[in-house]
Design an enzyme around this catalytic site. Sequence first.
Site, mmCIF file in Angstrom:
data_model
loop_
_atom_site.group_PDB
_atom_site.id
_atom_site.type_symbol
_atom_site.label_atom_id
_atom_site.label_comp_id
_atom_site.label_asym_id
_atom_site.label_seq_id
_atom_site.Cartn_x
_atom_site.Cartn_y
_atom_site.Cartn_z
ATOM 1 N N LYS A 175 0.755 -1.169 0.418
ATOM 2 C CA LYS A 175 -0.463 -0.351 0.347
ATOM 3 C C LYS A 175 0.697 1.199 -0.339
ATOM 4 C CE LYS A 175 -4.207 2.334 2.676
ATOM 5 N NZ LYS A 175 -5.182 1.803 3.602
ATOM 6 N N SER A 233 -10.140 2.306 2.535
ATOM 7 C CA SER A 233 -8.837 2.622 1.871
ATOM 8 C C SER A 233 -8.015 1.987 1.013
ATOM 9 C CB SER A 233 -8.383 4.157 2.499
ATOM 10 O OG SER A 233 -7.317 3.073 3.702
ATOM 11 N N SER A 259 -10.277 -0.718 7.099
ATOM 12 C CA SER A 259 -9.445 0.121 5.522
ATOM 13 C C SER A 259 -9.206 -1.421 5.368
ATOM 14 C CB SER A 259 -9.052 0.897 5.392
ATOM 15 O OG SER A 259 -9.217 2.712 5.025
#
Length: 492
Positions: free
Chosen positions: A78, A158, A182
């Site tokens: 990420k 997210s 998330s």
Amino acid sequence: MTDLTSLTLAEARDGLATKSFTSVELTDAHLQAMERARVLNAYVLETPEQARAMARAADDKIAKGEGGPLGGIPLGIKDLFATKGVRTTACSKILDDFKPTYESTVTSQLWRDGAVLLGKLNNDEFAMGSSNETSCFGPVVNPWRRNGSDTKLVPGGSSGGSASAVAAGLCLGATGTDTGGSIRQPAAFAGIVGIKPTYGRCSRWGVVAFASSLDQAGPFARTVRDSAILLRSMAGHDPKDTTSVNREVPDYEAAVGRSIKGLKIGIPKEYRLDGMPAEIEKLWTQGAEWLKAAGAELVEVSLPHTKYALPAYYIVAPAEASSNLARYDGVRYGARVPGNNIVEMYENTRAAGFGAEVRRRVMIGTYVLSAGYYDAYYLRAQKVRTLIKKDFEDCFANGVHAILTPATPSAAFGIGEKAGADPVEMYLNDIFTVTVNMAGLPGIAVPAGKDAQGLPLGLQLIGRPFDEETLFSAGEVIEQAAGRFTPAKWWE
Ligand code: GLN
């Protein structure tokens, strides 16, 4: 040869050990799959040269019998994790082409154990969002589509790039972060497994901060076993993060397949929402039955403060974000927009660098922390947080080992469908997940079924502090019963 991108991480690990293929072959297969899947927009940066170099080094080590627990396994990261010399943006314009001079602790542990970096994955700007639509690199597309439809769906957020990449076979596993859901919400939307460990289990050092008292890193993978393998490498004490806990990291993989006979699993009545789709209700009942059939005892429990969790989260998280994001001032990192004086330069930089959702959070956060409003909002939200935590503590004190809930109130929705005028529509996605962050507990999302339109749905198991092992054991029971979920590769 079988398609190397369809292996589980555990299968790939075994194949590397038996020399059925090399890490270079495995890595190349993923790099090619990434090229063919660019329409998903899961990666914001591909690092093929670095990947091949790391794969070659891993092959050398494997040949010497020194591969390590993740030797030669290609992963996606990420874009919230600082990667040394590799652009890290948090998917915000304000970080521009920031190249950290240091590596986050979590990623450094993955490389220590032999993993290979394929690239950086898309996410909502500064991890604020539930659909990956606030990224400055544009939205991520979910590899799943509704039956007979080509409408593009969100992968959740997210960590949307992580979820999409793992589900689509663009890496064997990925890192994510979870402040309010998330990891678990996108895992559920993409039909894969995601675990948010106990607060303090993974180091936050080198992870771009959103709300420091809630943020926690964790893995995404296609199976419960794979997520257990990854968490073992990611977790552990780090003197550079004072909130990381000095506690031995168990062999999580050993918990996969362990009997859940006699475990007491709570079903919280407050999670039965008015207007909840019948499919979610059915999934939840089905999950409870599977656990019961495996020998668990199901009991109804009460978490009375659940209804206050979302409003309290949307005070605490923006408050911490407004403080954390004060550092992006055009001086220390990334972008700068000049002005006639320093204040104007700050203002111009922050106005140009932050997207609308981030600006909203900074304004809410600044407001709830301001003199005169602090007691009414921030302090009260902190008190509510304590009550939420106590609800769970009471439940565990009564002998409950884990709690079963739906992971999300719906399946994946269309891009643009909820990004409208009312941000609360989006915030409601986290209704089942934020409580867990507020209480600092571990939570796992496991795919458990599909809705009428053919989209995956997930269940969440919430555990006692530092008892991720029970989540892996019970999660695998659901996985065994529900089977695995693989999207059709319409993009190839
Ligand atoms: N969707 C929630 C938010 O926007 C949670 C995000 C997260 O966990 N990083 O704040």
